[in-house]
Design a protein around this motif. Structure first.
Motif, PDB file in Angstrom:
ATOM      1  N   SER A  89       0.854  -1.182   0.000  1.00  8.85           N
ATOM      2  CA  SER A  89       0.000   0.000   0.000  1.00  8.85           C
ATOM      3  C   SER A  89       0.887   1.228   0.000  1.00  8.85           C
ATOM      4  CB  SER A  89      -0.933   0.021   1.214  1.00  8.85           C
ATOM      5  OG  SER A  89      -0.198   0.271   2.407  1.00  8.85           O
ATOM      6  N   SER A 132       0.618   3.710   2.036  1.00 13.14           N
ATOM      7  CA  SER A 132       0.946   3.977   3.436  1.00 13.14           C
ATOM      8  C   SER A 132       2.137   3.134   3.884  1.00 13.14           C
ATOM      9  CB  SER A 132      -0.268   3.693   4.322  1.00 13.14           C
ATOM     10  OG  SER A 132      -1.355   4.513   3.964  1.00 13.14           O
ATOM     11  N   CYS A 169     -10.067   0.757   1.100  1.00  9.43           N
ATOM     12  CA  CYS A 169     -10.448   1.910   0.283  1.00  9.43           C
ATOM     13  C   CYS A 169     -11.888   2.336   0.502  1.00  9.43           C
ATOM     14  CB  CYS A 169     -10.218   1.623  -1.199  1.00  9.43           C
ATOM     15  SG  CYS A 169     -11.384   0.470  -1.936  1.00  9.43           S
ATOM     16  N   GLY A 173      -3.545   6.591  -5.543  1.00 13.92           N
ATOM     17  CA  GLY A 173      -2.710   5.940  -4.540  1.00 13.92           C
ATOM     18  C   GLY A 173      -3.133   4.495  -4.359  1.00 13.92           C
ATOM     19  N   GLU A 184      -6.557  -1.476  -1.911  1.00 11.29           N
ATOM     20  CA  GLU A 184      -5.560  -0.726  -1.148  1.00 11.29           C
ATOM     21  C   GLU A 184      -5.462   0.741  -1.551  1.00 11.29           C
ATOM     22  OE1 GLU A 184      -4.050  -1.605   1.427  1.00 11.29           O
ATOM     23  OE2 GLU A 184      -4.298  -3.779   1.474  1.00 11.29           O
ATOM     24  N   GLU A 239      -5.973   4.740  -1.767  1.00  9.54           N
ATOM     25  CA  GLU A 239      -6.167   5.769  -0.746  1.00  9.54           C
ATOM     26  C   GLU A 239      -7.507   6.468  -0.962  1.00  9.54           C
ATOM     27  OE1 GLU A 239      -3.927   6.525   1.787  1.00  9.54           O
ATOM     28  OE2 GLU A 239      -2.751   4.779   1.145  1.00  9.54           O
ATOM     29  N   TYR A 240      -7.731   6.966  -2.155  1.00 10.18           N
ATOM     30  CA  TYR A 240      -9.004   7.552  -2.573  1.00 10.18           C
ATOM     31  C   TYR A 240      -9.488   6.813  -3.813  1.00 10.18           C
ATOM     32  CZ  TYR A 240      -7.955  11.853   0.155  1.00 10.18           C
ATOM     33  OH  TYR A 240      -7.664  12.771   1.143  1.00 10.18           O
ATOM     34  N   HIS A 282     -12.756   6.407   0.514  1.00  7.30           N
ATOM     35  CA  HIS A 282     -11.352   6.595   0.889  1.00  7.30           C
ATOM     36  C   HIS A 282     -11.037   5.874   2.186  1.00  7.30           C
ATOM     37  CE1 HIS A 282     -12.196   9.623   4.048  1.00  7.30           C
ATOM     38  NE2 HIS A 282     -13.079  10.147   3.211  1.00  7.30           N
ATOM     39  N   ARG A 283      -9.766   5.649   2.392  1.00 10.57           N
ATOM     40  CA  ARG A 283      -9.273   5.050   3.618  1.00 10.57           C
ATOM     41  C   ARG A 283      -9.398   6.043   4.763  1.00 10.57           C
ATOM     42  NH1 ARG A 283      -4.932   1.016   2.013  1.00 10.57           N
ATOM     43  NH2 ARG A 283      -4.154   1.211   4.134  1.00 10.57           N
ATOM     44  N   PRO A 285      -6.384   9.171   4.700  1.00  3.81           N
ATOM     45  CA  PRO A 285      -5.770   8.885   3.398  1.00  3.81           C
ATOM     46  C   PRO A 285      -4.706   9.918   3.044  1.00  3.81           C
ATOM     47  CG  PRO A 285      -7.833  10.021   3.068  1.00  3.81           C
ATOM     48  CD  PRO A 285      -7.729   9.778   4.562  1.00  3.81           C
ATOM     49  N   TYR A 312      -3.053  11.806  -0.463  1.00  2.16           N
ATOM     50  CA  TYR A 312      -3.336  12.090  -1.873  1.00  2.16           C
ATOM     51  C   TYR A 312      -2.032  12.057  -2.654  1.00  2.16           C
ATOM     52  CZ  TYR A 312      -4.966  14.790  -5.950  1.00  2.16           C
ATOM     53  OH  TYR A 312      -5.280  15.224  -7.218  1.00  2.16           O
ATOM     54  N   TRP A 313      -1.946  11.149  -3.625  1.00  3.79           N
ATOM     55  CA  TRP A 313      -0.740  11.012  -4.442  1.00  3.79           C
ATOM     56  C   TRP A 313      -0.788  12.004  -5.591  1.00  3.79           C
ATOM     57  CZ3 TRP A 313       0.179   7.178  -8.878  1.00  3.79           C
ATOM     58  CH2 TRP A 313       1.525   7.210  -9.279  1.00  3.79           C
TER      59      TRP A 313
END
Length: 490
Positions: free
Chosen positions: A6, A8, A103, A194, A246, A248-249, A298-299, A302, A304-305
């Motif tokens: 992930s 994270s 997610c 992500g 996995e 993030e958003y 989202h996690r 989260p 943001y990538w």
């Protein structure tokens, strides 16, 4: 990547290896975040913990900016990444569905507002606006069930609306056309921001390459990279769409193939700038399909990538799958002579590649040319191939250029192809996506190889002569080219 499944987890791993930089000062997502990301290019992962207007939300960038970090996740040396990716693509681990996913720890189905939910950022003052640059569009082929993952720039146009720029030849476009032919005008997809590094890397390859052709399921390659199956989950608001477990958003929604929106407010096709692109120039804005957001998941907590297309992060993501395709093609043609390949940063991801050979007898003469032809065929975007000998550091542009200058015979060793498919980022590319490909044979003739022998010096510990502090100052001022030469005793 077995323990880094992930984004994270990747951040935790980077922190443990002193490879993560935290920006705790308040940072403006308008221009400042991107400026810092640009300034830290090719460095550590960078996390913005205090984004103005987005309390409690974080941005991460430079995730793939350093090949040594990617290699560390894989437990190998950076020079072995092309082989690792090629082997993973040929030995996939099938993905699997799950009922519960990180997610979907938080689900938003009403009052959707991308501007409030995501810490959107704008890169330069000349940009058309805020663009989602790290969104991985996930779609499943309705005939085969294979997943296709791909990146597309997405300018945010409204609280629940973006445009999505899908270039000609992309697999997402081919699947959308297949569905349109059946009367389906709205194409359900998820946009995953992500995810596990293996997934983000496996899905970054360009369309027309031999290792991952149309119909290939990138989730299987990602599974092989991380040593376990990639998990996916059904979307909450879109029937026939799935999300990466996995991520993030996740933006759930559909591509409206009946509606076009301009990436830039003037609506002029191909005239206005959009954002800095991987080629190093400002990309042009076009009229493209709309993407309507019907849900956001989202996690907890989260991140943001936000990769910059112009940075090493994106060019590495583009280059590694390209290298894998070239590596696999060349090792099939001549495993005896072919050693390795590398896309230099100046080659901008997939515009060119350097291949390294080691001839063992006069009968191997000419095989460098066969390998170059194989490389050009392995990835249609490639416009340049340079072949060099085993004594050249293919990761160092100066050493490669030295070989071109001192070993190339431009009467015999320069090839310009007829017009063929190339990347639109190449200067000679036309509206049809064609241009001439260039091959330079920068290898020394085997029969005269003794004339091209490099001097080998003795190893010395310079610290013994000038002391630790002076040695550190010396190394700090030496360019990478000199360091490369000294590491090989040249």
């Amino acid at each position: 990547m077995h323990s880094v499944t992930s984004l994270s987890a990747a951040m935790d791993e980077a922190l443990a290896n002193d490879d993560l930089l935290r920006i705790t000062r308040e940072t403006n997502p308008y221009l400042e975040v991107a400026a810092i990301a640009r300034t830290t290019d090719a460095g550590p992962m960078v996390v913005f913990d205090n984004v103005r207007g987005h309390e409690g939300k974080r941005i991460v960038t430079n995730v793939f900016a350093d090949r040594k970090r990617i290699a560390r996740w894989c437990g190998i040396d950076a020079q072995d990444l092309p082989a690792r990716l090629a082997d993973a693509a040929l030995n996939p681990i099938a993905s699997r569905e799950t009922a519960e996913a990180a997610c979907q720890q938080n689900v938003i189905t009403s009052g959707i507002d991308l501007f409030k939910t995501l810490p959107l950022a704008q890169q330069t003052s000349a940009d058309a606006g805020c663009v989602i640059t790290g969104g991985l569009a996930l779609i499943r082929d309705p005939d085969t069930g294979a997943f296709n993952g791909s990146y597309h720039r997405m300018r945010v146009l409204g609280p629940d609306l973006t445009c999505i720029t899908i270039q000609a030849g992309r697999h997402l476009l081919e699947i959308a056309r297949k569905m349109r032919a059946r009367g389906e005008r709205r194409i359900p997809i998820s946009v995953n921001i992500g995810a596990g590094p293996a997934v983000l890397l496996a899905c970054s390859g360009s369309t027309q390459q031999t290792l991952t052709p149309f119909g290939y399921d990138e989730m299987g390659m990602a599974g092989a990279l991380q040593g376990k199956a990639v998990e996916y989950v059904k979307c909450r608001t879109q029937e026939g769409a799935w999300s990466l477990a996995e991520a993030e958003y996740v933006l759930e929604g559909y591509i409206d193939t009946d509606r076009l929106a301009s990436e830039e407010d003037s609506g002029k096709d191909g005239e206005k700038g959009m954002m800095p692109e991987a080629g190093g120039y400002m990309g042009r804005a076009w009229r493209v399909w709309e993407f309507n957001v019907t849900g956001i998941t989202h996690r907890n907590n989260p991140v943001y990538w936000f990769p910059l297309a112009v940075n090493a992060e994106t060019t590495n993501l583009m280059a590694l799958p390209a290298e894998a395709s070239v590596f696999d093609a060349c090792r099939r043609i001549s495993p005896r002579v072919f050693e390795n390949c590398h896309v230099l940063q100046a080659m901008r991801g997939c515009l060119g590649v350097v291949i390294r050979i080691r001839r063992k007898s006069f009968r191997d003469e000419g095989l460098q040319n066969n390998l170059a032809f194989g490389a050009l065929s392995a990835h249609s975007d490639l416009g340049w191939v340079i072949a060099v000998d085993h004594d050249i550091d293919i990761t160092n542009a100066d050493d490669v250029m030295w070989a071109v200058i001192t070993r190339s015979d431009m009467r015999e060793g320069l090839m310009l192809s007829p017009r063929a498919k190339v990347s639109g980022m190449l200067a000679e590319g036309d509206a049809a996506g064609t241009g001439r490909k260039v091959y330079i044979d920068a290898t020394a003739p085997f029969a005269n190889s003794d004339r091209y022998t490099r001097g080998v010096f003795e190893n010395v510990a310079i610290e013994d002569w000038i002391g630790e502090e002076a040695a550190a100052r010396l190394r700090a001022r030496q360019p990478d080219y000199v360091k490369s030469l000294l590491s090989r005793r040249y």
